[in-house]
Design an enzyme around this catalytic site. Sequence first.
Site, PDB file in Angstrom:
ATOM      1  N   CYS A 164      83.974  33.108  42.314  1.00  0.00           N
ATOM      2  CA  CYS A 164      83.577  32.173  43.474  1.00  0.00           C
ATOM      3  C   CYS A 164      81.907  32.195  43.400  1.00  0.00           C
ATOM      4  O   CYS A 164      81.536  33.124  42.820  1.00  0.00           O
ATOM      5  CB  CYS A 164      84.149  32.869  44.788  1.00  0.00           C
ATOM      6  SG  CYS A 164      83.285  34.424  45.330  1.00  0.00           S
ATOM      7  N   HIS A 201      85.590  41.651  46.424  1.00  0.00           N
ATOM      8  CA  HIS A 201      86.218  40.993  45.318  1.00  0.00           C
ATOM      9  C   HIS A 201      86.341  41.780  43.972  1.00  0.00           C
ATOM     10  O   HIS A 201      85.665  42.566  43.947  1.00  0.00           O
ATOM     11  CB  HIS A 201      85.584  39.534  45.047  1.00  0.00           C
ATOM     12  CG  HIS A 201      85.745  38.436  46.041  1.00  0.00           C
ATOM     13  ND1 HIS A 201      85.318  37.152  45.829  1.00  0.00           N
ATOM     14  CD2 HIS A 201      86.177  38.687  47.289  1.00  0.00           C
ATOM     15  CE1 HIS A 201      85.683  36.520  46.855  1.00  0.00           C
ATOM     16  NE2 HIS A 201      86.204  37.571  47.907  1.00  0.00           N
ATOM     17  N   GLU A 205      85.339  41.120  41.038  1.00  0.00           N
ATOM     18  CA  GLU A 205      83.914  41.131  40.349  1.00  0.00           C
ATOM     19  C   GLU A 205      82.962  41.984  40.775  1.00  0.00           C
ATOM     20  O   GLU A 205      82.236  42.974  40.400  1.00  0.00           O
ATOM     21  CB  GLU A 205      83.676  39.717  40.398  1.00  0.00           C
ATOM     22  CG  GLU A 205      84.478  38.729  39.503  1.00  0.00           C
ATOM     23  CD  GLU A 205      85.409  38.011  40.584  1.00  0.00           C
ATOM     24  OE1 GLU A 205      85.419  36.809  40.270  1.00  0.00           O
ATOM     25  OE2 GLU A 205      85.863  38.528  41.473  1.00  0.00           O
ATOM     26  N   CYS A 234      80.307  35.899  43.932  1.00  0.00           N
ATOM     27  CA  CYS A 234      80.468  36.722  42.715  1.00  0.00           C
ATOM     28  C   CYS A 234      79.611  36.315  41.674  1.00  0.00           C
ATOM     29  O   CYS A 234      79.061  36.847  40.983  1.00  0.00           O
ATOM     30  CB  CYS A 234      82.008  36.813  42.267  1.00  0.00           C
ATOM     31  SG  CYS A 234      82.922  37.775  43.578  1.00  0.00           S
TER      32      CYS A 234
END
Length: 158
Positions: free
Chosen positions: A86, A56, A58, A89
Amino acid sequence: MIDLHSDDYFMSEALRQARRAYASDEVPVGAVIVHEGRIIARAFNQVEVLRDATAHAEMLALTQAQTAMEDWRLNQCSLYVTKEPCPMCAGAIVHTRIKRVIFGLSDPKAGAAGTAMNILQFPGLNHRCEITSGVREEESLAMIREFFSHKRSSKHKN
């Protein structure tokens, strides 16, 4: 006059990263990490490209920032991300001790910065982040909607 230290400016940089994700056929989420008014990390979703569910925006930005800071602690840094983090993260954000998280679009299904749950400020954890939401939300929403609309129409053509 453009304030190069404003949330709007740094979110525009995260949106630029999200456009790179979109161009790579990834869910268009982008992130930047800022330390003392300077971007030290830029990333976009690369789950499909890297075949890695943890890739992801992040997570990739956190890794870059730790390298730039030469420390796993990012307690003087701010993370700008186009979509609410999410749970995965958010856990990494707490563990790296990010001071502040600024995001665009809320995620009612899996947002872990106050929408579906709030891992970033969970009382039992050893760190809590400041949260600012809704920064350039309309642009993030438009990009996500366009991406998934395109995906759905492509699926129906096949």
